[in-house]
Scaffold this motif. Structure first.
Motif, PDB file in Angstrom:
ATOM      1  N   ARG A 188       0.822  -1.204   0.000  1.00  0.00           N
ATOM      2  CA  ARG A 188       0.000   0.000   0.000  1.00  0.00           C
ATOM      3  C   ARG A 188       0.862   1.263   0.000  1.00  0.00           C
ATOM      4  NH1 ARG A 188      -4.475  -1.880  -2.156  1.00  0.00           N
ATOM      5  NH2 ARG A 188      -5.263  -3.697  -1.019  1.00  0.00           N
ATOM      6  N   PHE A 189       2.024   1.204   0.650  1.00  0.00           N
ATOM      7  CA  PHE A 189       2.953   2.340   0.632  1.00  0.00           C
ATOM      8  C   PHE A 189       3.367   2.635  -0.806  1.00  0.00           C
ATOM      9  CE2 PHE A 189       7.301   3.953   0.596  1.00  0.00           C
ATOM     10  CZ  PHE A 189       7.225   5.041   1.447  1.00  0.00           C
ATOM     11  N   LYS A 190       3.766   1.589  -1.530  1.00  0.00           N
ATOM     12  CA  LYS A 190       4.167   1.784  -2.928  1.00  0.00           C
ATOM     13  C   LYS A 190       2.995   2.285  -3.764  1.00  0.00           C
ATOM     14  CE  LYS A 190       7.784  -1.794  -2.984  1.00  0.00           C
ATOM     15  NZ  LYS A 190       8.145  -3.136  -3.505  1.00  0.00           N
ATOM     16  N   GLN A 191       1.787   1.806  -3.468  1.00  0.00           N
ATOM     17  CA  GLN A 191       0.603   2.225  -4.217  1.00  0.00           C
ATOM     18  C   GLN A 191       0.385   3.727  -4.086  1.00  0.00           C
ATOM     19  OE1 GLN A 191      -2.913   0.066  -3.068  1.00  0.00           O
ATOM     20  NE2 GLN A 191      -4.274   1.168  -4.467  1.00  0.00           N
ATOM     21  N   VAL A 192       0.544   4.268  -2.862  1.00  0.00           N
ATOM     22  CA  VAL A 192       0.355   5.701  -2.643  1.00  0.00           C
ATOM     23  C   VAL A 192       1.439   6.497  -3.368  1.00  0.00           C
ATOM     24  CG1 VAL A 192       0.334   7.534  -0.910  1.00  0.00           C
ATOM     25  CG2 VAL A 192      -0.846   5.374  -0.452  1.00  0.00           C
ATOM     26  N   VAL A 193       2.705   6.080  -3.196  1.00  0.00           N
ATOM     27  CA  VAL A 193       3.807   6.815  -3.834  1.00  0.00           C
ATOM     28  C   VAL A 193       3.657   6.781  -5.355  1.00  0.00           C
ATOM     29  CG1 VAL A 193       6.295   6.947  -4.159  1.00  0.00           C
ATOM     30  CG2 VAL A 193       5.373   6.371  -1.906  1.00  0.00           C
ATOM     31  N   LEU A 194       3.330   5.609  -5.896  1.00  0.00           N
ATOM     32  CA  LEU A 194       3.194   5.487  -7.347  1.00  0.00           C
ATOM     33  C   LEU A 194       2.067   6.371  -7.862  1.00  0.00           C
ATOM     34  CD1 LEU A 194       4.014   4.161  -9.983  1.00  0.00           C
ATOM     35  CD2 LEU A 194       2.493   2.247  -9.432  1.00  0.00           C
ATOM     36  N   ASN A 195       0.972   6.465  -7.112  1.00  0.00           N
ATOM     37  CA  ASN A 195      -0.132   7.320  -7.554  1.00  0.00           C
ATOM     38  C   ASN A 195       0.307   8.782  -7.597  1.00  0.00           C
ATOM     39  OD1 ASN A 195      -2.610   9.170  -6.638  1.00  0.00           O
ATOM     40  ND2 ASN A 195      -3.371   7.463  -7.862  1.00  0.00           N
ATOM     41  N   LEU A 196       0.980   9.240  -6.549  1.00  0.00           N
ATOM     42  CA  LEU A 196       1.432  10.642  -6.506  1.00  0.00           C
ATOM     43  C   LEU A 196       2.473  10.905  -7.588  1.00  0.00           C
ATOM     44  CD1 LEU A 196       1.756  11.253  -2.642  1.00  0.00           C
ATOM     45  CD2 LEU A 196      -0.201  11.674  -4.135  1.00  0.00           C
ATOM     46  N   LEU A 197       3.373   9.949  -7.782  1.00  0.00           N
ATOM     47  CA  LEU A 197       4.428  10.122  -8.781  1.00  0.00           C
ATOM     48  C   LEU A 197       3.855  10.096 -10.195  1.00  0.00           C
ATOM     49  CD1 LEU A 197       7.450  10.478  -9.064  1.00  0.00           C
ATOM     50  CD2 LEU A 197       7.732   8.003  -8.925  1.00  0.00           C
ATOM     51  N   SER A 198       2.917   9.187 -10.462  1.00  0.00           N
ATOM     52  CA  SER A 198       2.290   9.121 -11.791  1.00  0.00           C
ATOM     53  C   SER A 198       1.547  10.412 -12.105  1.00  0.00           C
ATOM     54  CB  SER A 198       1.318   7.937 -11.853  1.00  0.00           C
ATOM     55  OG  SER A 198       1.987   6.720 -11.651  1.00  0.00           O
ATOM     56  N   ASN A 199       0.818  10.944 -11.116  1.00  0.00           N
ATOM     57  CA  ASN A 199       0.113  12.211 -11.323  1.00  0.00           C
ATOM     58  C   ASN A 199       1.088  13.344 -11.614  1.00  0.00           C
ATOM     59  OD1 ASN A 199      -2.426  11.161 -11.012  1.00  0.00           O
ATOM     60  ND2 ASN A 199      -2.677  11.811  -8.891  1.00  0.00           N
ATOM     61  N   ALA A 200       2.194  13.368 -10.870  1.00  0.00           N
ATOM     62  CA  ALA A 200       3.177  14.446 -11.061  1.00  0.00           C
ATOM     63  C   ALA A 200       3.741  14.416 -12.479  1.00  0.00           C
ATOM     64  CB  ALA A 200       4.297  14.309 -10.034  1.00  0.00           C
ATOM     65  N   VAL A 201       4.094  13.204 -12.966  1.00  0.00           N
ATOM     66  CA  VAL A 201       4.626  13.088 -14.324  1.00  0.00           C
ATOM     67  C   VAL A 201       3.546  13.434 -15.345  1.00  0.00           C
ATOM     68  CG1 VAL A 201       5.541  11.452 -16.024  1.00  0.00           C
ATOM     69  CG2 VAL A 201       6.375  11.398 -13.661  1.00  0.00           C
ATOM     70  N   LYS A 202       2.319  12.980 -15.091  1.00  0.00           N
ATOM     71  CA  LYS A 202       1.219  13.201 -16.023  1.00  0.00           C
ATOM     72  C   LYS A 202       0.932  14.689 -16.229  1.00  0.00           C
ATOM     73  CE  LYS A 202      -2.411  10.854 -15.027  1.00  0.00           C
ATOM     74  NZ  LYS A 202      -3.680  10.481 -14.353  1.00  0.00           N
ATOM     75  N   PHE A 203       0.999  15.467 -15.137  1.00  0.00           N
ATOM     76  CA  PHE A 203       0.606  16.870 -15.219  1.00  0.00           C
ATOM     77  C   PHE A 203       1.796  17.832 -15.295  1.00  0.00           C
ATOM     78  CE2 PHE A 203      -3.129  14.861 -13.221  1.00  0.00           C
ATOM     79  CZ  PHE A 203      -4.095  15.260 -14.127  1.00  0.00           C
ATOM     80  N   THR A 204       2.984  17.300 -15.575  1.00  0.00           N
ATOM     81  CA  THR A 204       4.163  18.151 -15.755  1.00  0.00           C
ATOM     82  C   THR A 204       4.452  18.293 -17.247  1.00  0.00           C
ATOM     83  OG1 THR A 204       5.130  17.486 -13.639  1.00  0.00           O
ATOM     84  CG2 THR A 204       6.628  18.384 -15.284  1.00  0.00           C
ATOM     85  N   PRO A 205       4.607  19.525 -17.747  1.00  0.00           N
ATOM     86  CA  PRO A 205       4.870  19.722 -19.184  1.00  0.00           C
ATOM     87  C   PRO A 205       6.208  19.115 -19.595  1.00  0.00           C
ATOM     88  CG  PRO A 205       4.175  21.768 -18.112  1.00  0.00           C
ATOM     89  CD  PRO A 205       4.456  20.791 -17.021  1.00  0.00           C
ATOM     90  N   ASP A 206       6.379  18.886 -20.890  1.00  0.00           N
ATOM     91  CA  ASP A 206       7.634  18.349 -21.415  1.00  0.00           C
ATOM     92  C   ASP A 206       8.805  19.214 -20.976  1.00  0.00           C
ATOM     93  OD1 ASP A 206       5.909  16.624 -22.579  1.00  0.00           O
ATOM     94  OD2 ASP A 206       6.450  17.082 -24.665  1.00  0.00           O
TER      95      ASP A 206
END
Length: 742
Positions: free
Chosen positions: A500-518
């Protein structure tokens, strides 16, 4: 026929909303009972200084009604002079008010309450054409005013008034609270004017306090009402009595408790219908004031009085049980002799009437809440069954969609053209998106149903973060986004649920990459705060607008920080916050539009630093263990004990608390009740059952208002949040855990 899922979801939402409202009402009622008990206890203690009671009344009125200030005015001729003020009021205002009292006229809410002999409110004084005390408004800035009269023997002797500095009218519950406080304040004023009679009132006040404690600690309506009516009969020196509850559906009254009555009499009373329109009990309810019959032999008897007369009763006094404007029931006392009832008897019964109404309303709310809870459990089970069925039915075709798409894209059955490749990738991505959505819905459902069980283990923080980084590295590279990980010194391993720890970190990290411009960057940091592990994920994206920074954590919300077509389930942050809550931590967002966002969460579970544990100076200090699942509360309690000559150890759940206490025996434990894994009651029971820890003093510090249970189960002190520093220090000092100079 299977109910439509949307209809079932709507019904579940409605039941949840109703249950939440009823729980809020029950909690508000408990706060009110706590205030009533404190005021009644003050009445019993302050025989030489009833003014202390008035101060208590004002303090609770301000706190429970959300007022900026509360004032007590006493009638002096044709004007009202301020007697006491509680809240944030300028000294200049108080001095001015002493020299410029309030007239008994309609130019103020104080005057209107006195003239009308009922509660009066002005929603906004600047919009009220009749309001004439703008001199006072300019000194304080108040906008909304609420005043209620304090009445003794049908005469106004004072007015209790409160205000807010913004335009926010007081609701019905707050109005009812102020009226109850005014009634209690009137009793204090009467006692203050009868100093020679105070000692004789102590027994009555003690009985009222005991009844108030019973109301606050028990949800058994019959038990509480039996205690109320028996005390009312005993203290009024009468021979018997009963409490009638009003039934709106039948517009009639029914006996719920009786004292000094034979079983045959009670059976007869319960067998008849006591109508509201044609009985003494009904007239008492309609006229909303006590009514008496000094001699039943000379009165026109209704069915209720006829039964009493045949049983040998000769005089009756009935007192209405009111909850604001709502009729709850009637308290009846009776004698076997004729004669009128003294005025002080009627006044005393008003206190019992208030407690009786609270007990009945409390029981009704609890029964309604139980019913709604059962309905909610059934609806929740239906939802779980539906989701389980949906999971089974959808996973099979999704497996085929994803699997065959991958097979075709791998050219296992021959070449495909460019357009076919594009469409197959769309199909594959859509299938994966649906599977992700399905998994997160099921996880969220488990959390809401209390079925998600954490499996703690010890794992390396750095390796867990590197694992999540690998999962997003491909997308980050495609968009030239730099991702860095920084693990601070002293952060090695943590005890938590690794998956569950990895699940939370991965969600936050995926969102950060998704919403960061090139070409942007994302940074992950891990550091310690005490025994808490803090992880933050910062990006250089467009940020989240302030109005969306809380909404973004709601289900199916992404906030306005990306194109509408941006993929995502809208459940990731909701689920992450719930999982972090199960850890006993918290998840937050800091963001400035145009400058990026930082999501962070804390997880308890880091070992204490060796330099702190091994410090000879710290080892010599007496230990106080603070147990609370809320980090802010722990921080506050720790600050309270700064400079107290103690070493503070902190625990965020019941299991960790027991481990701490048994490892380093403390001089005292400050214990919250609402804890994960083991709640405070279980911790207290285990401490008192173990000879090695049974003698350790325990101070309960909680929002749970159940002092009788706490003391009965072995707690030495019971503090109700919010807690002041002097309350905590004094409690620990009384237990010998702190020195006198602390």
């Amino acid at each position: 026929m299977v109910a439509d899922p949307s209809e079932r979801s709507s019904r579940t939402t409605r039941i949840t909303r109703d249950s939440s409202r009823q729980f809020q009402e029950l909690r508000d009622a408990r706060h009110q009972w706590a205030a009533s008990r404190e005021i009644l206890a003050a009445l019993g203690r302050a025989v030489d200084n009833p003014g202390q009671v008035l101060d208590t009344v004002l303090e609770y009125a301000a706190r429970l009604c959300g007022a900026h200030a509360v004032q007590l005015f006493l009638l002096d001729g044709d004007v009202f002079r301020v007697e006491r003020v509680s809240g944030d009021t300028p000294e200049a205002y108080r001095a001015y008010l002493l020299d410029h009292p309030i007239a008994r006229s309609r130019s103020s809410t104080v005057g209107r309450a006195a003239e009308d002999m009922r509660t009066n409110q002005i929603a906004d004084v600047l919009s009220d054409a009749e309001y004439g005390r703008h001199d006072l408004q300019k000194l304080t800035g108040f906008r909304t005013l609420l005043s209620t009269p304090m009445i003794l023997q049908d005469e106004v002797v004072g007015v209790l008034s409160m205000w807010r500095t913004d335009v926010k009218p007081f609701d019905d519950r707050e109005r009812e609270l102020l009226e109850e406080f005014a009634a209690q304040g009137a009793i204090a004023l009467r006692l203050e004017s009868r100093g020679a009679e105070l000692a004789s009132k102590v027994g009555q006040l003690e009985a009222l306090r005991e009844v108030g404690e019973a109301v606050g600690s028990s949800l058994d309506r019959d038990e509480v009402l039996d205690r109320i009516v028996s005390n009312a009969v005993r203290l009024t020196g009468t021979d018997g009595g009963s409490i009638m509850e009003y039934d709106e559906s039948g517009d009639s009254f029914h006996v719920r408790a009786a004292s000094g009555s034979s079983p045959d009499l009670v059976e007869q009373l319960r067998a008849i219908t006591i109508d509201r329109g044609s009985t003494l009990v009904g007239r008492t309810a309609l006229e909303r004031k006590p009514l008496e019959v000094p001699d039943l032999a000379q009165a026109e008897l209704d069915p209720h009085l006829e039964i009493l007369f045949r049983d040998g009763w000769r005089s009756v006094l009935a007192v209405p049980l009111l909850r604001g404007d709502r009729m709850v029931g009637v308290l009846v006392i009776r004698r076997r002799t004729v004669g009128t009832f003294p005025p002080e008897v009627s006044e005393l019964l008003q206190g019992f009437a208030t407690q009786s109404a609270l007990a009945i309303v409390n029981a009704r709310l609890f029964r309604e809440l139980q019913t709604k809870t059962k309905e909610l459990e059934i609806a929740s089970q239906h939802k779980s069954d539906f989701l389980a069925s949906m999971s089974h039915e959808l996973r099979t075709p999704l497996n085929a969609v994803i699997g065959f798409s991958e097979v075709l894209l791998d050219r296992m059955f021959g070449e495909i053209n460019e357009r076919q490749d594009e469409y197959l990738r769309d199909i594959l991505n859509s299938g994966r998106h649906l599977l992700e959505l399905l998994n997160e819905i099921l996880d969220l459902s488990k959390v809401e149903a209390g079925q998600m069980v954490l499996e703690p283990s010890t794992f390396g923080v750095g390796s867990a973060l590197e694992y999540t980084l690998k999962m997003v590295r491909e997308r980050a590279t495609q968009h030239a986004i730099t991702v860095t990980v920084d693990v601070a010194d002293g952060v090695d391993t943590v005890v938590a649920d690794e998956l569950r720890f990895k699940q939370v970190v991965l969600n936050l990290l995926s969102n950060a990459v998704k919403f960061t411009p090139d070409g942007g960057s994302v940074s992950v940091r891990a550091y310690r705060e005490g025994t808490d592990l803090v992880v933050t994920v910062a990006d250089t994206g467009i940020g989240v607008p302030p109005e969306d920074q809380e909404r973004i954590f709601e289900s199916f919300q992404q906030g306005r920080r990306g194109a509408p077509k941006e993929e995502g389930t809208g459940l990731g942050l909701t689920l992450s916050r719930r999982i972090v809550g199960l850890f006993g931590g918290r998840l937050w967002l800091k963001s400035t539009p145009g400058s990026g966002s930082t999501f962070g969460f804390s997880v308890p579970g880091l070992p204490e630093r060796e330099d702190e544990v091994a410090s000879p100076e710290r080892d010599k200090l007496p230990v106080v263990v603070l147990v609370d699942d809320d980090r802010a509360s722990l921080d506050l309690l720790s600050v309270y004990l700064d400079g107290s000559g103690t070493r503070v150890l902190r625990a965020r759940d019941g299991v960790e608390a027991l481990e701490q206490i048994r490892r380093v025996p403390p001089v005292a434990v400050v214990l919250d009740i609402k804890l994960p894994r083991l709640d405070g009651w279980q911790v207290l029971a285990e401490l008192k059952a173990d000879p090695a820890t049974a003698a350790i003093p325990v101070v309960i510090a909680s929002v749970v208002d159940d002092r009788p249970r706490g003391l009965a189960e072995g707690a030495d002190e019971y503090l109700l949040k919010p807690i002041r520093r002097d309350e905590l220090v004094d409690a620990l000092r009384r237990l010998g855990a702190l020195g006198e100079s602390s």
